[in-house]
Design a protein around this motif. Sequence first.
Motif, PDB file in Angstrom:
ATOM      1  N   PRO A   1     -55.707   7.763 -58.327  1.00 47.93           N
ATOM      2  CA  PRO A   1     -54.392   7.273 -57.900  1.00 47.93           C
ATOM      3  C   PRO A   1     -53.579   6.756 -59.078  1.00 47.93           C
ATOM      4  N   THR A   2     -52.320   7.025 -59.029  1.00 49.83           N
ATOM      5  CA  THR A   2     -51.419   6.537 -60.076  1.00 49.83           C
ATOM      6  C   THR A   2     -50.065   6.240 -59.436  1.00 49.83           C
ATOM      7  N   THR A   3     -49.202   5.549 -60.176  1.00 50.54           N
ATOM      8  CA  THR A   3     -47.910   5.181 -59.585  1.00 50.54           C
ATOM      9  C   THR A   3     -46.777   5.861 -60.340  1.00 50.54           C
ATOM     10  N   SER A   4     -45.649   5.932 -59.653  1.00 46.78           N
ATOM     11  CA  SER A   4     -44.427   6.393 -60.326  1.00 46.78           C
ATOM     12  C   SER A   4     -43.851   5.196 -61.086  1.00 46.78           C
ATOM     13  N   PRO A   5     -42.915   5.391 -62.034  1.00 46.48           N
ATOM     14  CA  PRO A   5     -42.306   4.247 -62.721  1.00 46.48           C
ATOM     15  C   PRO A   5     -41.671   3.309 -61.702  1.00 46.48           C
ATOM     16  N   PRO A   6     -41.971   1.980 -61.791  1.00 45.91           N
ATOM     17  CA  PRO A   6     -41.450   1.040 -60.792  1.00 45.91           C
ATOM     18  C   PRO A   6     -39.929   0.975 -60.809  1.00 45.91           C
ATOM     19  N   VAL A   7     -39.377   0.782 -59.633  1.00 45.19           N
ATOM     20  CA  VAL A   7     -37.929   0.607 -59.472  1.00 45.19           C
ATOM     21  C   VAL A   7     -37.707  -0.833 -59.010  1.00 45.19           C
ATOM     22  N   VAL A   8     -36.793  -1.514 -59.679  1.00 47.15           N
ATOM     23  CA  VAL A   8     -36.617  -2.944 -59.421  1.00 47.15           C
ATOM     24  C   VAL A   8     -35.378  -3.179 -58.571  1.00 47.15           C
ATOM     25  N   GLY A   9     -35.513  -4.072 -57.576  1.00 49.59           N
ATOM     26  CA  GLY A   9     -34.373  -4.508 -56.776  1.00 49.59           C
ATOM     27  C   GLY A   9     -34.330  -6.021 -56.757  1.00 49.59           C
ATOM     28  N   PRO A  10     -33.412  -6.625 -55.999  1.00 50.46           N
ATOM     29  CA  PRO A  10     -33.365  -8.090 -55.939  1.00 50.46           C
ATOM     30  C   PRO A  10     -34.643  -8.647 -55.322  1.00 50.46           C
ATOM     31  N   GLY A  11     -35.524  -9.184 -56.144  1.00 52.18           N
ATOM     32  CA  GLY A  11     -36.774  -9.796 -55.670  1.00 52.18           C
ATOM     33  C   GLY A  11     -37.811  -8.790 -55.245  1.00 52.18           C
ATOM     34  N   THR A  12     -37.614  -7.493 -55.587  1.00 45.42           N
ATOM     35  CA  THR A  12     -38.607  -6.475 -55.166  1.00 45.42           C
ATOM     36  C   THR A  12     -38.937  -5.535 -56.314  1.00 45.42           C
ATOM     37  N   ILE A  13     -40.192  -5.035 -56.274  1.00 44.21           N
ATOM     38  CA  ILE A  13     -40.639  -3.991 -57.212  1.00 44.21           C
ATOM     39  C   ILE A  13     -41.205  -2.859 -56.339  1.00 44.21           C
ATOM     40  N   SER A  14     -40.647  -1.661 -56.469  1.00 41.52           N
ATOM     41  CA  SER A  14     -41.079  -0.538 -55.616  1.00 41.52           C
ATOM     42  C   SER A  14     -41.593   0.608 -56.475  1.00 41.52           C
ATOM     43  N   PHE A  15     -42.558   1.315 -55.953  1.00 37.53           N
ATOM     44  CA  PHE A  15     -43.099   2.511 -56.633  1.00 37.53           C
ATOM     45  C   PHE A  15     -43.820   3.370 -55.604  1.00 37.53           C
ATOM     46  N   HIS A  16     -44.039   4.619 -55.993  1.00 40.44           N
ATOM     47  CA  HIS A  16     -44.845   5.519 -55.154  1.00 40.44           C
ATOM     48  C   HIS A  16     -46.258   5.516 -55.678  1.00 40.44           C
ATOM     49  N   LEU A  17     -47.216   5.536 -54.737  1.00 39.06           N
ATOM     50  CA  LEU A  17     -48.629   5.570 -55.104  1.00 39.06           C
ATOM     51  C   LEU A  17     -49.222   6.874 -54.572  1.00 39.06           C
ATOM     52  N   ALA A  18     -49.699   7.706 -55.480  1.00 39.61           N
ATOM     53  CA  ALA A  18     -50.283   8.996 -55.056  1.00 39.61           C
ATOM     54  C   ALA A  18     -51.190   9.512 -56.150  1.00 39.61           C
ATOM     55  N   THR A  19     -51.967  10.510 -55.844  1.00 44.73           N
ATOM     56  CA  THR A  19     -52.782  11.155 -56.876  1.00 44.73           C
ATOM     57  C   THR A  19     -51.972  12.323 -57.423  1.00 44.73           C
ATOM     58  N   PRO A  20     -52.321  12.813 -58.614  1.00 46.14           N
ATOM     59  CA  PRO A  20     -51.618  13.999 -59.131  1.00 46.14           C
ATOM     60  C   PRO A  20     -51.750  15.197 -58.193  1.00 46.14           C
ATOM     61  N   ALA A  21     -52.828  15.191 -57.359  1.00 47.66           N
ATOM     62  CA  ALA A  21     -53.008  16.311 -56.411  1.00 47.66           C
ATOM     63  C   ALA A  21     -52.094  16.171 -55.206  1.00 47.66           C
ATOM     64  N   GLY A  22     -51.372  15.051 -55.111  1.00 48.11           N
ATOM     65  CA  GLY A  22     -50.421  14.900 -54.012  1.00 48.11           C
ATOM     66  C   GLY A  22     -50.949  14.134 -52.819  1.00 48.11           C
ATOM     67  N   VAL A  23     -52.113  13.491 -52.941  1.00 48.02           N
ATOM     68  CA  VAL A  23     -52.661  12.720 -51.825  1.00 48.02           C
ATOM     69  C   VAL A  23     -52.157  11.282 -51.930  1.00 48.02           C
ATOM     70  N   ALA A  24     -51.541  10.800 -50.886  1.00 51.84           N
ATOM     71  CA  ALA A  24     -51.079   9.407 -50.877  1.00 51.84           C
ATOM     72  C   ALA A  24     -52.185   8.542 -50.287  1.00 51.84           C
ATOM     73  N   PRO A  25     -52.781   7.671 -51.044  1.00 48.25           N
ATOM     74  CA  PRO A  25     -53.893   6.852 -50.509  1.00 48.25           C
ATOM     75  C   PRO A  25     -53.410   5.972 -49.366  1.00 48.25           C
ATOM     76  N   ARG A  26     -54.093   6.077 -48.262  1.00 48.59           N
ATOM     77  CA  ARG A  26     -53.717   5.229 -47.124  1.00 48.59           C
ATOM     78  C   ARG A  26     -54.844   4.270 -46.763  1.00 48.59           C
ATOM     79  N   LEU A  27     -56.060   4.623 -47.170  1.00 45.69           N
ATOM     80  CA  LEU A  27     -57.168   3.701 -46.945  1.00 45.69           C
ATOM     81  C   LEU A  27     -57.349   2.845 -48.206  1.00 45.69           C
ATOM     82  N   GLY A  28     -58.004   1.735 -48.096  1.00 45.37           N
ATOM     83  CA  GLY A  28     -58.231   0.838 -49.246  1.00 45.37           C
ATOM     84  C   GLY A  28     -57.153  -0.233 -49.304  1.00 45.37           C
ATOM     85  N   GLU A  29     -57.546  -1.356 -49.822  1.00 46.31           N
ATOM     86  CA  GLU A  29     -56.621  -2.500 -49.899  1.00 46.31           C
ATOM     87  C   GLU A  29     -55.884  -2.506 -51.223  1.00 46.31           C
ATOM     88  N   LEU A  30     -54.606  -2.833 -51.157  1.00 47.63           N
ATOM     89  CA  LEU A  30     -53.817  -2.969 -52.389  1.00 47.63           C
ATOM     90  C   LEU A  30     -53.801  -4.438 -52.794  1.00 47.63           C
TER      91      LEU A  30
END
Lengths: 423, 162
Positions: free
Chosen positions: A344-373
């Motif tokens: 799993p890896t993230t996209s470059p974070p995008v910053v908003g007012p009081g928030t940090i957002s990014f996409h979390l996925a593997t290079p193969a295109g699987v978005a992890p849905r199990l496991g705790e962040l």
Amino acid sequence: MFGLHPRLVGLVLLGIAAVLLLVASLIGWGAVQRWRAIAAVNDHHISRLSGRANSARDSAEAAAALLPNDAMAALPAIDPAADNAGERLDRLERAVHPRQRAIVTTTAAFSAALRGSTGAIVDGANGVLIKHLAALAKGELPIFPPLPANDAPQAAILSQTAQRHAAAAWKAGNRDQLARGLGMVLLTRPAHAENRSLIVMLAALDVATDPAQFANAVDTLGANGLALVRRAVVLAPERAAKLSALIPPNQRTPDETQRVLAGGGAPGETIESLVEKSLLSPSPPLFAVLFQRSLDMDKIDLARRIADKAVEPQQGEMRIAIAQHLGDVLTLTKLQPERTDLKPTTSPPVVGPGTISFHLATPAGVAPRLGELHARADGKLVPASRIKRWGSLVMLQVPDARGTIEVDVKLDDTLVFAGRVSL
Amino acid sequence: MEFLKQMVIYAILITVLWAAIVYLPRFRSLTVPAGNNEITGTEELKSYPLDITVTVQRLRQGDVVTYRLGDETDDIVHLAWVAGLPGDRIAVDAASKLVVNEKPFTKVERLYAQATGTTLPPCGPITVPDDHLFLVNTEGKNDSIGRGPLPAIALRGRVGGL
């Protein structure tokens, strides 16, 4: 009188009277016989209409015995398909009045065609049908010939030709010709002993008919109905899914179940019941269809049960598919340790007012849905309630953070991001 | 003169006898039994003219006829429209409607295959056999839909006034 002796004249007249009486008696007896024969022929027809075959045959024999040289009386007693029919018809053809010869000739040609031999050439609609019958007897299956306009065939010839045409088309597996033959049998003999089978088969072959409409008719036919449906599946493969759904689930072969599923399943049948049955008689093709359908319906338990019962390599593929469906990257990594595109890896974070957002996925295109962040911002643990996830999109809510801060994100124990972020 | 008068009387008597034999059967009537609704337009217990001299050759499409099936007695009345005459082409189309010589026979809106409870699938065409009639009524049981083309011997007569 003329010099003759009156007694002699009397005797001559008596003789003439006797001869005339004899002739009159013969004519009268002939008329009575004819009347009795006509009555017997009428009885024959009435018995046939009533469905009393034995009575019809007896009446026909009686009529033939009374007027053996009359076509109308003798023909009903001759079975054109019988072995001795040719001989009887030959004899009748020679004996009848020339006016009646044509119908006897036609019957003889019909009889010959039924027995696979060549008879006399007959004109008109009867001739066309007899020629077709002869071709069918040779094992050919020509298209049913159009009959000449305004020339009505004999009922028996038409009915027999329709039945033989349908039988030949059935053997040859010719769908169009079978439908043509069955349709004619159904119209000429709707009270046929197999009429329900005819209706089911004809409806099954007709693309305009919804098979659900005749599901009850199939039920009433029992095993015969199932055999018909299975034959219809072969003849009309584009309707295989809908037709297979008419077969009760507990009597379907794996292939039939697969077809039903491919067509969206039978009405009222649940995926659970289908999986239960498939587990009792494992079949890789059926497992493949049921497994995919379970995943599509998000019924992971069912998919797991199928995967447990499957054998390698199908089992491994199914487990990978389940992990992929769940976004279980850790299991995917375990199952495919050789793959490097599952970290799993993230996209470059995008910053908003009081928030940090990014996409979390593997290079193969699987978005992890199990496991705790787990996330830390500026050295402080971000509470789980402030970590929002929508598929692959992750948003950390850090309302108190200011300026450039250190952020690290872990999926369970795996570090997926570490770096500085300017708010 | 006397001879001529006798001849005229004989001629009149023969003519009356001939007319009675030929025309009296045409003045018979048929009473529709209670509960009979085999064709639309009939009234129960009403009498209709019945021509028992009619033959297959004199019938036309759309005529109403009565017929007997097998050894039924005269108190059992079947009524139907003549849909097809010998040589006509009969079929059932995709909408389960009867088609005669490529034209829909509109007297019956829809045909039902008895016993199965399903609509009759498209079938045919067939050519109505010689000396047979294709008769249909609204019930589709005791007519040609249920029994096939009916032989001329089943015909009892043509019903008038319908």
